[in-house]
Write an enzyme that holds these catalytic residues in place. Structure first.
Site, PDB file in Angstrom:
ATOM      1  CB  CYS A   1      -5.872   2.723  15.606  1.00 25.26           C
ATOM      2  SG  CYS A   1      -5.334   1.749  17.036  1.00 25.26           S
TER       3      CYS A   1
ATOM      4  CB  THR B   1     -16.015  -1.819 -12.025  1.00 29.84           C
ATOM      5  OG1 THR B   1     -15.892  -2.897 -11.103  1.00 29.84           O
ATOM      6  CG2 THR B   1     -17.456  -1.592 -12.416  1.00 29.84           C
TER       7      THR B   1
ATOM      8  CG  LEU C   1     -10.546  -1.322 -22.561  1.00 29.17           C
ATOM      9  CD1 LEU C   1     -10.478  -0.014 -23.346  1.00 29.17           C
ATOM     10  CD2 LEU C   1      -9.188  -1.634 -21.953  1.00 29.17           C
ATOM     11  CD  GLU C   2     -11.606  -6.472 -21.364  1.00 24.75           C
ATOM     12  OE1 GLU C   2     -10.986  -6.399 -22.434  1.00 24.75           O
ATOM     13  OE2 GLU C   2     -11.170  -7.026 -20.344  1.00 24.75           O
TER      14      GLU C   2
ATOM     15  CG  ASN D   1     -11.146   3.297  -8.396  1.00 21.78           C
ATOM     16  OD1 ASN D   1     -11.172   2.074  -8.525  1.00 21.78           O
ATOM     17  ND2 ASN D   1     -11.438   4.130  -9.374  1.00 21.78           N
TER      18      ASN D   1
ATOM     19  CG  HIS E   1     -13.598  -1.619  -2.029  1.00 20.15           C
ATOM     20  ND1 HIS E   1     -13.428  -2.113  -3.301  1.00 20.15           N
ATOM     21  CD2 HIS E   1     -14.722  -2.199  -1.546  1.00 20.15           C
ATOM     22  CE1 HIS E   1     -14.410  -2.963  -3.578  1.00 20.15           C
ATOM     23  NE2 HIS E   1     -15.210  -3.031  -2.534  1.00 20.15           N
TER      24      HIS E   1
ATOM     25  CE1 TYR F   1      -3.174  -3.158   1.045  1.00 16.70           C
ATOM     26  CE2 TYR F   1      -4.132  -1.512  -0.411  1.00 16.70           C
ATOM     27  CZ  TYR F   1      -4.147  -2.779   0.133  1.00 16.70           C
ATOM     28  OH  TYR F   1      -5.130  -3.663  -0.236  1.00 16.70           O
TER      29      TYR F   1
ATOM     30  CB  CYS G   1      -2.831   4.223  17.489  1.00 23.02           C
ATOM     31  SG  CYS G   1      -4.320   5.234  17.588  1.00 23.02           S
TER      32      CYS G   1
HETATM   33  C1  BV8 Z   1     -17.937  -8.506   1.641  1.00 20.98           C
HETATM   34  C2  BV8 Z   1      -8.928  -3.411  -1.474  1.00 20.98           C
HETATM   35  C3  BV8 Z   1     -19.726  -9.010   3.165  1.00 20.98           C
HETATM   36  C4  BV8 Z   1      -8.583  -2.045  -1.846  1.00 20.98           C
HETATM   37  C5  BV8 Z   1     -10.530  -4.775  -2.602  1.00 20.98           C
HETATM   38  C6  BV8 Z   1     -15.486 -15.901   0.109  1.00 20.98           C
HETATM   39  C7  BV8 Z   1     -15.002 -15.430   1.322  1.00 20.98           C
HETATM   40  C8  BV8 Z   1     -15.110 -14.096   1.707  1.00 20.98           C
HETATM   41  C9  BV8 Z   1     -15.734 -13.213   0.868  1.00 20.98           C
HETATM   42  C10 BV8 Z   1     -16.196 -13.671  -0.344  1.00 20.98           C
HETATM   43  C11 BV8 Z   1     -16.097 -14.999  -0.730  1.00 20.98           C
HETATM   44  N1  BV8 Z   1     -16.644 -15.131  -1.973  1.00 20.98           N
HETATM   45  C12 BV8 Z   1     -17.098 -13.924  -2.385  1.00 20.98           C
HETATM   46  C13 BV8 Z   1     -16.833 -13.052  -1.404  1.00 20.98           C
HETATM   47  C14 BV8 Z   1     -17.125 -11.650  -1.407  1.00 20.98           C
HETATM   48  C15 BV8 Z   1     -15.841 -10.915  -1.795  1.00 20.98           C
HETATM   49  C16 BV8 Z   1     -15.669 -11.030  -3.292  1.00 20.98           C
HETATM   50  O1  BV8 Z   1     -16.398 -10.398  -4.008  1.00 20.98           O
HETATM   51  N2  BV8 Z   1     -14.712 -11.855  -3.755  1.00 20.98           N
HETATM   52  C17 BV8 Z   1     -14.547 -11.982  -5.190  1.00 20.98           C
HETATM   53  C18 BV8 Z   1     -13.061 -12.116  -5.536  1.00 20.98           C
HETATM   54  C19 BV8 Z   1     -15.366 -13.195  -5.645  1.00 20.98           C
HETATM   55  N3  BV8 Z   1     -16.069  -9.567  -1.386  1.00 20.98           N
HETATM   56  C20 BV8 Z   1     -15.657  -9.155  -0.170  1.00 20.98           C
HETATM   57  O2  BV8 Z   1     -15.012  -9.809   0.609  1.00 20.98           O
HETATM   58  C21 BV8 Z   1     -16.145  -7.764   0.196  1.00 20.98           C
HETATM   59  N4  BV8 Z   1     -16.778  -7.826   1.476  1.00 20.98           N
HETATM   60  O3  BV8 Z   1     -18.472  -9.161   0.775  1.00 20.98           O
HETATM   61  O4  BV8 Z   1     -18.439  -8.383   2.933  1.00 20.98           O
HETATM   62  C22 BV8 Z   1     -20.784  -7.973   3.084  1.00 20.98           C
HETATM   63  C23 BV8 Z   1     -21.354  -7.670   1.829  1.00 20.98           C
HETATM   64  C24 BV8 Z   1     -22.345  -6.703   1.782  1.00 20.98           C
HETATM   65  C25 BV8 Z   1     -22.748  -6.043   2.936  1.00 20.98           C
HETATM   66  C26 BV8 Z   1     -22.154  -6.360   4.162  1.00 20.98           C
HETATM   67  C27 BV8 Z   1     -21.178  -7.317   4.242  1.00 20.98           C
HETATM   68  C28 BV8 Z   1     -14.968  -6.799   0.280  1.00 20.98           C
HETATM   69  C29 BV8 Z   1     -14.441  -6.560  -1.115  1.00 20.98           C
HETATM   70  C30 BV8 Z   1     -13.372  -5.465  -1.064  1.00 20.98           C
HETATM   71  C31 BV8 Z   1     -12.056  -6.087  -1.293  1.00 20.98           C
HETATM   72  N5  BV8 Z   1     -11.048  -5.057  -1.460  1.00 20.98           N
HETATM   73  N6  BV8 Z   1      -9.428  -4.055  -2.661  1.00 20.98           N
HETATM   74  C32 BV8 Z   1      -7.436  -2.065  -2.777  1.00 20.98           C
HETATM   75  O5  BV8 Z   1      -6.441  -2.745  -2.516  1.00 20.98           O
HETATM   76  O6  BV8 Z   1      -7.558  -1.345  -3.772  1.00 20.98           O
HETATM   77  S1  BV8 Z   1     -11.268  -5.322  -4.034  1.00 20.98           S
HETATM   78  C33 BV8 Z   1     -10.409  -4.826  -5.417  1.00 20.98           C
HETATM   79  O7  BV8 Z   1     -11.208  -5.227  -6.543  1.00 20.98           O
HETATM   80  C34 BV8 Z   1     -10.309  -3.343  -5.530  1.00 20.98           C
HETATM   81  O8  BV8 Z   1     -10.828  -2.644  -4.431  1.00 20.98           O
HETATM   82  C35 BV8 Z   1     -11.140  -3.010  -6.747  1.00 20.98           C
HETATM   83  O9  BV8 Z   1     -11.821  -1.856  -6.540  1.00 20.98           O
HETATM   84  C36 BV8 Z   1     -12.055  -4.148  -6.791  1.00 20.98           C
HETATM   85  C37 BV8 Z   1     -12.803  -4.355  -8.089  1.00 20.98           C
HETATM   86  O10 BV8 Z   1     -11.887  -4.349  -9.127  1.00 20.98           O
HETATM   87  P1  BV8 Z   1     -12.137  -3.296 -10.314  1.00 20.98           P
HETATM   88  O11 BV8 Z   1     -12.143  -1.935  -9.741  1.00 20.98           O
HETATM   89  O12 BV8 Z   1     -13.335  -3.724 -11.088  1.00 20.98           O
HETATM   90  O13 BV8 Z   1     -10.815  -3.471 -11.148  1.00 20.98           O
HETATM   91  P2  BV8 Z   1     -10.476  -4.648 -12.168  1.00 20.98           P
HETATM   92  O14 BV8 Z   1      -9.014  -4.596 -12.452  1.00 20.98           O
HETATM   93  O15 BV8 Z   1     -11.085  -5.927 -11.691  1.00 20.98           O
HETATM   94  O16 BV8 Z   1     -11.268  -4.231 -13.494  1.00 20.98           O
HETATM   95  C38 BV8 Z   1     -10.878  -3.052 -14.185  1.00 20.98           C
HETATM   96  C39 BV8 Z   1     -11.891  -2.884 -15.308  1.00 20.98           C
HETATM   97  O17 BV8 Z   1     -11.586  -1.656 -15.976  1.00 20.98           O
HETATM   98  C40 BV8 Z   1     -11.819  -3.989 -16.343  1.00 20.98           C
HETATM   99  O18 BV8 Z   1     -13.127  -4.420 -16.655  1.00 20.98           O
HETATM  100  C41 BV8 Z   1     -11.162  -3.315 -17.562  1.00 20.98           C
HETATM  101  O19 BV8 Z   1     -11.703  -3.797 -18.774  1.00 20.98           O
HETATM  102  C42 BV8 Z   1     -11.559  -1.884 -17.357  1.00 20.98           C
HETATM  103  N7  BV8 Z   1     -10.599  -0.911 -17.898  1.00 20.98           N
HETATM  104  C43 BV8 Z   1      -9.248  -1.014 -17.966  1.00 20.98           C
HETATM  105  N8  BV8 Z   1      -8.729   0.103 -18.534  1.00 20.98           N
HETATM  106  C44 BV8 Z   1      -9.784   0.916 -18.810  1.00 20.98           C
HETATM  107  C45 BV8 Z   1     -10.972   0.280 -18.410  1.00 20.98           C
HETATM  108  N9  BV8 Z   1     -12.185   0.837 -18.573  1.00 20.98           N
HETATM  109  C46 BV8 Z   1     -12.226   2.069 -19.132  1.00 20.98           C
HETATM  110  N10 BV8 Z   1     -11.138   2.745 -19.544  1.00 20.98           N
HETATM  111  C47 BV8 Z   1      -9.900   2.210 -19.401  1.00 20.98           C
HETATM  112  N11 BV8 Z   1      -8.821   2.906 -19.822  1.00 20.98           N
END
Ligand code: BV8
Length: 225
Positions: free
Chosen positions: A114, A173, A199-200, A89, A106, A53, A133
């Site tokens: 802390c 996203t 993008l896609e 983001n 996020h 980070y 802290c």
């Molecule tokens: C939750 C930290 C409950 C910050 C991130 C098993 C066990 C535990 C949990 C789970 C499980 N199975 C599923 C889950 C839920 C889990 C989850 O979804 N897992 C996934 C992998 C299946 N989610 C969680 O754990 C969440 N918490 O569910 O709690 C709850 C729910 C509701 C209410 C109460 C309680 C917590 C999720 C947060 C995790 N933290 N990151 C950091 O380090 O940045 S997630 C990480 O992925 C980032 O935060 C990011 O924001 C997020 C999503 O990614 P994207 O932003 O979409 O980025 P990505 O690269 O994937 O895609 C980019 C896109 O842009 C592409 O489509 C591309 O084509 C496009 N692009 C590229 N260039 C361009 C473009 N578009 C336009 N122009 C361009 N130039």
């Protein structure tokens, strides 16, 4: 008064030079999610997580908002109190472009937390595991980031916005992470018109009524016109 709810992901910051997660060579190709974006990974090796980070925080402070961020800020300026940005983001580029109503579901690179007393403060450039802290002096500081398995911030407020939305747009996203990936279904269920600008096609593209594919700096300024 039309309510416009916008979800953004890493793709909107890609052209500002910040890496996405799942694109070719993305952040998740360089690091295992389990090691750097889960509480377990932080407990196992806090220095590795802080290094991850700290590097992104430094890069984010050196990046500038692009025309997609600026277009959204102008949209909000033209429609005060009608536009809300929910961002996955952790960079500050929406605010740097002038957006005022931004919910970081996020967390934020600029924030430190802390784990003991919950105190939040402005993160220093480089955080270290044993930094005390400022409030309780416990060496239990962590980035103010929501990791996998943790509850995203502002969920109550977000559900309310999705219920009241007339227009829901998802920008840059992949639709791979929940609960954000399901927001389009909630907005649609409450009657919103839904648009994907990416993008896609994302993993949830079929949930959207309208799509625009291309780079955010091209599609977003055209869309907000
Ligand atoms: C939750 C930290 C409950 C910050 C991130 C098993 C066990 C535990 C949990 C789970 C499980 N199975 C599923 C889950 C839920 C889990 C989850 O979804 N897992 C996934 C992998 C299946 N989610 C969680 O754990 C969440 N918490 O569910 O709690 C709850 C729910 C509701 C209410 C109460 C309680 C917590 C999720 C947060 C995790 N933290 N990151 C950091 O380090 O940045 S997630 C990480 O992925 C980032 O935060 C990011 O924001 C997020 C999503 O990614 P994207 O932003 O979409 O980025 P990505 O690269 O994937 O895609 C980019 C896109 O842009 C592409 O489509 C591309 O084509 C496009 N692009 C590229 N260039 C361009 C473009 N578009 C336009 N122009 C361009 N130039």
């Amino acid at each position: 008064m039309e309510k416009i709810v916008i979800l953004t992901g890493a793709g909107i910051s890609a052209e500002s030079g910040l890496g996405t997660f799942r694109d070719e060579g993305g952040l998740w190709a360089q690091h295992r999610i389990e090691d750097v974006a889960t509480p377990e990974g932080f407990a196992r090796n806090p220095q590795l997580v802080h290094d991850f980070y700290n590097a992104r925080r430094l890069q984010a402070t050196r990046s500038l908002p692009n025309s997609a961020h600026t277009a959204l800020a102008l949209l909000e300026a033209e429609h005060p109190a009608q536009v809300i940005i929910i961002t996955q983001n952790v960079d500050g580029l929406h605010e740097a472009a002038g957006s005022r109503t931004v919910l970081h579901m996020h967390g934020r690179l600029a924030g430190a937390l802390c784990a003991k007393c919950g105190h939040r403060w402005a993160a220093p450039d480089a955080m270290r595991p044993d930094d005390p802290c400022p409030a309780c002096s416990t060496p239990a500081t962590r980035p103010d980031i929501v990791w996998f398995g943790e509850i995203p911030y502002h969920m109550g407020e977000i559900w309310d916005h999705l219920r009241d939305a007339d227009l829901f747009a998802a920008i840059g996203t992949s639709g791979e992470v929940y609960p954000a990936a399901a927001f389009v279904q909630d907005a649609d269920r409450h009657g919103a018109h839904t648009v994907e600008l990416n993008l896609e096609p994302s993993s949830v593209v079929s949930d959207f009524s309208e799509t625009h594919f291309g780079k955010a700096t091209e599609t977003v300024p055209l869309w907000v016109k």
